[in-house]
Design an enzyme around this catalytic site. Sequence first.
Site, PDB file in Angstrom:
ATOM      1  N   LYS A 133     -11.220  -2.946  10.752  1.00  0.00           N
ATOM      2  CA  LYS A 133      -9.889  -2.706  10.170  1.00  0.00           C
ATOM      3  C   LYS A 133      -9.021  -2.112  11.262  1.00  0.00           C
ATOM      4  CE  LYS A 133      -7.763  -3.101   6.215  1.00  0.00           C
ATOM      5  NZ  LYS A 133      -8.062  -4.066   5.133  1.00  0.00           N
ATOM      6  N   ASP A 173      -2.690  -6.828   5.772  1.00  0.00           N
ATOM      7  CA  ASP A 173      -3.037  -5.822   4.767  1.00  0.00           C
ATOM      8  C   ASP A 173      -1.695  -5.204   4.372  1.00  0.00           C
ATOM      9  OD1 ASP A 173      -5.620  -4.353   3.607  1.00  0.00           O
ATOM     10  OD2 ASP A 173      -4.202  -2.772   4.054  1.00  0.00           O
TER      11      ASP A 173
HETATM   12  P1  NDP Z   1       1.510  -5.341   0.455  1.00  0.00           P
HETATM   13  O1  NDP Z   1       2.090  -4.558   1.562  1.00  0.00           O
HETATM   14  O2  NDP Z   1       1.848  -6.786   0.314  1.00  0.00           O
HETATM   15  O3  NDP Z   1       1.851  -4.659  -0.942  1.00  0.00           O
HETATM   16  C1  NDP Z   1       1.469  -3.346  -1.189  1.00  0.00           C
HETATM   17  C2  NDP Z   1       1.985  -2.940  -2.562  1.00  0.00           C
HETATM   18  O4  NDP Z   1       1.434  -1.700  -2.911  1.00  0.00           O
HETATM   19  C3  NDP Z   1       3.491  -2.761  -2.597  1.00  0.00           C
HETATM   20  O5  NDP Z   1       3.948  -3.041  -3.891  1.00  0.00           O
HETATM   21  C4  NDP Z   1       3.628  -1.287  -2.249  1.00  0.00           C
HETATM   22  O6  NDP Z   1       4.846  -0.692  -2.688  1.00  0.00           O
HETATM   23  C5  NDP Z   1       2.458  -0.701  -2.989  1.00  0.00           C
HETATM   24  N1  NDP Z   1       2.022   0.516  -2.307  1.00  0.00           N
HETATM   25  C6  NDP Z   1       1.526   0.606  -1.051  1.00  0.00           C
HETATM   26  N2  NDP Z   1       1.251   1.881  -0.741  1.00  0.00           N
HETATM   27  C7  NDP Z   1       1.587   2.595  -1.826  1.00  0.00           C
HETATM   28  C8  NDP Z   1       1.549   3.961  -2.133  1.00  0.00           C
HETATM   29  N3  NDP Z   1       1.079   4.857  -1.240  1.00  0.00           N
HETATM   30  N4  NDP Z   1       1.968   4.354  -3.362  1.00  0.00           N
HETATM   31  C9  NDP Z   1       2.431   3.457  -4.261  1.00  0.00           C
HETATM   32  N5  NDP Z   1       2.508   2.130  -4.025  1.00  0.00           N
HETATM   33  C10 NDP Z   1       2.092   1.724  -2.826  1.00  0.00           C
HETATM   34  O7  NDP Z   1      -0.069  -5.155   0.567  1.00  0.00           O
HETATM   35  P2  NDP Z   1      -1.241  -6.031  -0.084  1.00  0.00           P
HETATM   36  O8  NDP Z   1      -0.822  -6.558  -1.385  1.00  0.00           O
HETATM   37  O9  NDP Z   1      -1.722  -6.953   0.964  1.00  0.00           O
HETATM   38  O10 NDP Z   1      -2.387  -4.932  -0.268  1.00  0.00           O
HETATM   39  C11 NDP Z   1      -2.540  -4.194  -1.467  1.00  0.00           C
HETATM   40  C12 NDP Z   1      -3.956  -3.636  -1.538  1.00  0.00           C
HETATM   41  O11 NDP Z   1      -4.895  -4.714  -1.515  1.00  0.00           O
HETATM   42  C13 NDP Z   1      -4.384  -2.716  -0.389  1.00  0.00           C
HETATM   43  O12 NDP Z   1      -5.284  -1.751  -0.875  1.00  0.00           O
HETATM   44  C14 NDP Z   1      -5.129  -3.663   0.551  1.00  0.00           C
HETATM   45  O13 NDP Z   1      -6.032  -2.976   1.383  1.00  0.00           O
HETATM   46  C15 NDP Z   1      -5.848  -4.526  -0.471  1.00  0.00           C
HETATM   47  N6  NDP Z   1      -6.298  -5.843  -0.016  1.00  0.00           N
HETATM   48  C16 NDP Z   1      -5.444  -6.736   0.551  1.00  0.00           C
HETATM   49  C17 NDP Z   1      -5.897  -7.987   0.921  1.00  0.00           C
HETATM   50  C18 NDP Z   1      -4.986  -9.025   1.458  1.00  0.00           C
HETATM   51  O14 NDP Z   1      -5.446 -10.149   1.669  1.00  0.00           O
HETATM   52  N7  NDP Z   1      -3.705  -8.758   1.683  1.00  0.00           N
HETATM   53  C19 NDP Z   1      -7.309  -8.368   0.762  1.00  0.00           C
HETATM   54  C20 NDP Z   1      -8.110  -7.369   0.076  1.00  0.00           C
HETATM   55  C21 NDP Z   1      -7.607  -6.166  -0.273  1.00  0.00           C
HETATM   56  P3  NDP Z   1       5.970  -0.287  -1.596  1.00  0.00           P
HETATM   57  O15 NDP Z   1       6.492  -1.601  -1.103  1.00  0.00           O
HETATM   58  O16 NDP Z   1       6.949   0.519  -2.349  1.00  0.00           O
HETATM   59  O17 NDP Z   1       5.257   0.496  -0.525  1.00  0.00           O
HETATM   60  O1  2IT Z   2      -8.994  -5.732   2.824  1.00  0.00           O
HETATM   61  C1  2IT Z   2      -9.116  -6.939   3.135  1.00  0.00           C
HETATM   62  O2  2IT Z   2     -10.125  -7.583   2.826  1.00  0.00           O
HETATM   63  C2  2IT Z   2      -8.006  -7.585   3.839  1.00  0.00           C
HETATM   64  N1  2IT Z   2      -6.984  -6.953   4.060  1.00  0.00           N
HETATM   65  C3  2IT Z   2      -8.134  -9.004   4.303  1.00  0.00           C
HETATM   66  C4  2IT Z   2      -8.923  -9.086   5.573  1.00  0.00           C
HETATM   67  C5  2IT Z   2      -8.959 -10.441   6.217  1.00  0.00           C
HETATM   68  O3  2IT Z   2      -9.493 -10.503   7.343  1.00  0.00           O
HETATM   69  O4  2IT Z   2      -8.482 -11.425   5.656  1.00  0.00           O
END
Ligand code: NDP
Ligand code: 2IT
Length: 453
Positions: A133, A173
């Site tokens: 990460k 992420d």
């Molecule tokens: P994005 O940046 O696309 O979206 C994040 C969302 O979560 C936004 O709506 C954001 O709101 C909100 N958010 C982030 N931090 C906070 C906080 N501290 N308090 C309240 N709201 C918050 O990220 P992703 O959708 O990619 O990721 C979301 C989660 O999923 C994370 O935990 C990530 O690690 C996990 N994840 C992502 C993957 C991926 O492929 N993208 C794969 C597996 C897991 P705001 O815009 O207001 O900050």
């Molecule tokens: O938390 C996760 O699994 C991710 N943010 C995606 C990682 C990846 O390599 O696609």
Amino acid sequence: MTSLTNSLQKELDAFMSGLVRRNPGEREFHQAVFEVAECLIPFIEDHKKYKDAAILERLTEPDRVIMFRVTWEDDAGNIRADRAYRVQFNNSIGPYKGGMRFHPSVNLGILKFLGFEQTFKNSLTGLPIGGAKGGANFNPKGKSDREVMRFCQSLMVELHRHIGEDTDVPAGDIGVGAREISYMFGQYKRMENRFTGILTGKGLSFGGSLVRREATGYGAVYFTEDMLERAGEGFAGKTCVVSGSGNVALYCIEKLGLMGAKPVTASDSGGFVYDPDGIVGEKLEWLKELKEVRRGRVQEYAEHFGCEFHAGERPWAVPCELAFPCATQNELSGKDAQLLVDNGLIAIAEGANMPTDADGVEVFLDNKILYAPGKAANAGGVAVSGLEQSQNSLRISWSRGEVDARLRTIMREIHHQCVRYGNGKDNYVNYVKGANIGGFVKVADAMLAYGAV
Ligand code: NDP
Ligand code: 2IT
């Protein structure tokens, strides 16, 4: 949560106190390791080969941590300096793989928790990918595209030395989406003069995979489908509460609608919207445009469609049968979990990484809720990243149907592994235990085979 014998409890306490001493102040890392160690210590006790080789001790120490300064110039001509990291956690079963997070809260402890979890998650996918990460405390919010470009380019000037298609393949992420991946990929290509799959989540015109954007959210819903099916249930008409409105949340909401369920909430750091008619069809398309194109706030959805907005709150008090925390770590407490259970929750699948705190996990397990931890439920994202790597190596692109079918199969296989290792005497599956042991075995066996390295 898990009742351990006295001697195993002592072993767990001693292991954790050592870990906390060696990694002071890294609260989220302690939390992630504790949850895994609690499941693994009894398993390792029954499988002495892992104990003799000190696999758990070795698995909780990253292979290496790279930490560097990123200097860039903002639009006003000020020189700015942020801190970036890449935590290369474990490459026993394949090149390091995991996302990059840009958020002001990013620190070493958070990235270590994420890299540790990633190692188990990636193993569960069945693909040859190790765990890593990275990220920076840079806040993309409110920055111009040019500022984000300069930051990404400067970051890649250092990061390029440490990554490669057979070494380490970052992705997105929180705060890192298509725009950031494109800037980073463009800079790598320019520096190395090589067009190769060193990042995933790329644009479709330069090596990206169909369904990668949707994969994490869709995967979480597929996993839920398998949990529900095993319990003799389905999606039809079920009310779903979703947190977040980023990449994961939007496509979780989309798939829930397509499955005939009713997703009624979305949130960001400003609060949550409650749309009792469901965030589906044109309303979802409007939300996607708001978030993905205009980079707006969810509050605008409530204003546009005339529904409730709850400033500064999370959505867990809204009664529902299914819950999908898809925003960030520790966004769902023990109190929230109890409220969800009291309001009729059947199942919860974590789109985010470690969104439920330790008290919340205990509430779900004690109440025998179908509870899918992030490392199982959100593995669809990295799984399709793995498929993007395969397509890049083969220099071909699979169709949408082909990738989606592979994703569906991978999620079903992860569910099988969780049932295999987590099923209890009463037929209640402890998916936490199942995912932790299922993810562990393959990595641990590879480490055993390598000897003391
Ligand atoms: P994005 O940046 O696309 O979206 C994040 C969302 O979560 C936004 O709506 C954001 O709101 C909100 N958010 C982030 N931090 C906070 C906080 N501290 N308090 C309240 N709201 C918050 O990220 P992703 O959708 O990619 O990721 C979301 C989660 O999923 C994370 O935990 C990530 O690690 C996990 N994840 C992502 C993957 C991926 O492929 N993208 C794969 C597996 C897991 P705001 O815009 O207001 O900050
Ligand atoms: O938390 C996760 O699994 C991710 N943010 C995606 C990682 C990846 O390599 O696609």
